[in-house]
Design a protein around this motif. Sequence first.
Motif, mmCIF file in Angstrom:
data_model
loop_
_atom_site.group_PDB
_atom_site.id
_atom_site.type_symbol
_atom_site.label_atom_id
_atom_site.label_comp_id
_atom_site.label_asym_id
_atom_site.label_seq_id
_atom_site.Cartn_x
_atom_site.Cartn_y
_atom_site.Cartn_z
ATOM 1 N N GLY A 69 39.855 53.130 48.485
ATOM 2 C CA GLY A 69 38.983 54.069 47.784
ATOM 3 C C GLY A 69 37.792 53.430 47.103
ATOM 4 N N VAL A 70 37.590 52.133 47.316
ATOM 5 C CA VAL A 70 36.435 51.425 46.761
ATOM 6 C C VAL A 70 35.838 50.534 47.845
ATOM 7 N N GLU A 71 34.564 50.259 47.697
ATOM 8 C CA GLU A 71 33.898 49.272 48.540
ATOM 9 C C GLU A 71 33.376 48.165 47.640
ATOM 10 N N LEU A 72 33.065 47.034 48.252
ATOM 11 C CA LEU A 72 32.543 45.878 47.532
ATOM 12 C C LEU A 72 31.026 45.835 47.629
ATOM 13 N N GLU A 93 38.233 46.255 38.173
ATOM 14 C CA GLU A 93 37.226 45.645 37.312
ATOM 15 C C GLU A 93 37.895 44.645 36.373
ATOM 16 N N GLY A 94 37.238 43.505 36.184
ATOM 17 C CA GLY A 94 37.738 42.485 35.267
ATOM 18 C C GLY A 94 38.569 41.412 35.946
ATOM 19 N N LEU A 106 28.624 27.719 41.536
ATOM 20 C CA LEU A 106 29.304 28.998 41.364
ATOM 21 C C LEU A 106 30.526 29.017 42.283
ATOM 22 N N THR A 107 31.711 29.007 41.678
ATOM 23 C CA THR A 107 32.948 28.915 42.453
ATOM 24 C C THR A 107 33.939 30.023 42.136
ATOM 25 N N VAL A 108 33.566 30.930 41.255
ATOM 26 C CA VAL A 108 34.459 32.006 40.823
ATOM 27 C C VAL A 108 33.731 33.335 40.995
ATOM 28 N N LEU A 109 34.484 34.359 41.385
ATOM 29 C CA LEU A 109 33.948 35.714 41.487
ATOM 30 C C LEU A 109 34.630 36.596 40.463
ATOM 31 N N ILE A 110 33.837 37.296 39.694
ATOM 32 C CA ILE A 110 34.354 38.294 38.752
ATOM 33 C C ILE A 110 34.041 39.658 39.332
ATOM 34 N N LEU A 111 34.981 40.581 39.242
ATOM 35 C CA LEU A 111 34.771 41.940 39.734
ATOM 36 C C LEU A 111 34.312 42.833 38.597
ATOM 37 N N ALA A 112 33.227 43.550 38.845
ATOM 38 C CA ALA A 112 32.677 44.480 37.860
ATOM 39 C C ALA A 112 32.305 45.770 38.581
ATOM 40 N N VAL A 113 32.306 46.867 37.862
ATOM 41 C CA VAL A 113 31.820 48.109 38.449
ATOM 42 C C VAL A 113 30.337 47.936 38.715
ATOM 43 N N ASP A 114 29.896 48.300 39.915
ATOM 44 C CA ASP A 114 28.473 48.175 40.242
ATOM 45 C C ASP A 114 27.684 49.024 39.250
ATOM 46 N N PRO A 115 26.740 48.412 38.518
ATOM 47 C CA PRO A 115 26.056 49.128 37.438
ATOM 48 C C PRO A 115 25.196 50.308 37.881
ATOM 49 N N GLN A 116 24.837 50.392 39.142
ATOM 50 C CA GLN A 116 24.034 51.519 39.614
ATOM 51 C C GLN A 116 24.806 52.479 40.507
ATOM 52 N N LEU A 117 25.917 52.040 41.066
ATOM 53 C CA LEU A 117 26.657 52.873 42.013
ATOM 54 C C LEU A 117 27.937 53.465 41.445
ATOM 55 N N GLY A 118 28.450 52.893 40.373
ATOM 56 C CA GLY A 118 29.618 53.471 39.715
ATOM 57 C C GLY A 118 30.949 52.954 40.209
ATOM 58 N N GLU A 119 32.010 53.596 39.735
ATOM 59 C CA GLU A 119 33.380 53.112 39.872
ATOM 60 C C GLU A 119 33.899 53.005 41.294
ATOM 61 N N ARG A 120 33.305 53.658 42.228
ATOM 62 C CA ARG A 120 33.773 53.565 43.613
ATOM 63 C C ARG A 120 33.250 52.317 44.315
ATOM 64 N N GLN A 126 31.515 45.316 42.252
ATOM 65 C CA GLN A 126 30.526 44.279 42.531
ATOM 66 C C GLN A 126 31.123 42.909 42.286
ATOM 67 N N LEU A 127 30.896 42.001 43.229
ATOM 68 C CA LEU A 127 31.274 40.607 43.072
ATOM 69 C C LEU A 127 30.156 39.902 42.315
ATOM 70 N N VAL A 128 30.515 39.165 41.277
ATOM 71 C CA VAL A 128 29.535 38.439 40.467
ATOM 72 C C VAL A 128 29.937 36.969 40.465
ATOM 73 N N GLY A 129 29.071 36.119 40.990
ATOM 74 C CA GLY A 129 29.357 34.694 41.051
ATOM 75 C C GLY A 129 29.097 34.002 39.727
ATOM 76 N N VAL A 130 30.083 33.227 39.273
ATOM 77 C CA VAL A 130 29.973 32.474 38.021
ATOM 78 C C VAL A 130 30.575 31.085 38.216
ATOM 79 N N THR A 131 30.350 30.210 37.244
ATOM 80 C CA THR A 131 30.972 28.886 37.257
ATOM 81 C C THR A 131 32.387 28.996 36.713
#
Length: 162
Positions: free
Chosen positions: A55-58, A94-95, A117-131, A134-139
Motif C-alpha cells: 500500500g506504499v511506494e518508495l 516512517e522512522g 552516506l551509508t544509512v537510509l532513513i524512511l520518512a513520509v514524502d513531504p509532498q506526496l504524503g503517507e502513501r 521517501q528514502l533519505v541518505g545519511v551518514t
Amino acid sequence: MMWDAVTEALGRLYPQSQPWHVSFPPGGADLRAGSVYPADGHWHYVSYGLGSRWGVELTFRLRRGSEVQPPQWPFVLLNRVAGYANGLPERLEEGQWMDVRGPITGFPHTDGADTGLTVLILAVDPQLGERFLQLVGVTAAEANGDADIDDDPLLVTDPSRV
C-alpha cells in the motif's frame, strides 16, 4: 496502491515535466518499474510495485547537478530496498532506518560516486504524503544521533556533502 494512482500523484506535482521510466523483467527484480521526474534542484524518483502488497511506494530525491539525464543508481537502490521490504512480515514505516553497509550510491558497482552516506532513513514524502515513503541518505553518525542532519524540508539527498 495501483500504478495509475502513483502516476497521477506525480503528474499533479510535476504537470509540465516529462519523466524517465525504467522497467524490470518479471521475476528478475523486486520492483516492476520506476520513474524519475526532473524537479527544482533535484531528481524525484518513485517506485512501482510495492503498492500492490504494502500500500506504499518508495521515493528518493537526489540533488541535481549539471547532468541532463538522471543517474541510474537510485533505481538500483530503490530495488534493493524493495527486496528488503518484500522479505519482511510487515510493511516499512516512517522512522525506520537501514544500514546498507556501503555507499548508498552502490559505488563502485553502479554509476554512483563514492560517498559517506551509508544509512537510509524512511520518512513520509513531504509532498506526496503517507502513501509514499521517501528514502533519505545519511551518514552513520547522523543515523546514530552523533551528528546533526541538515534541515531540508524536501529531504533531498546530496551524496557529495560528505
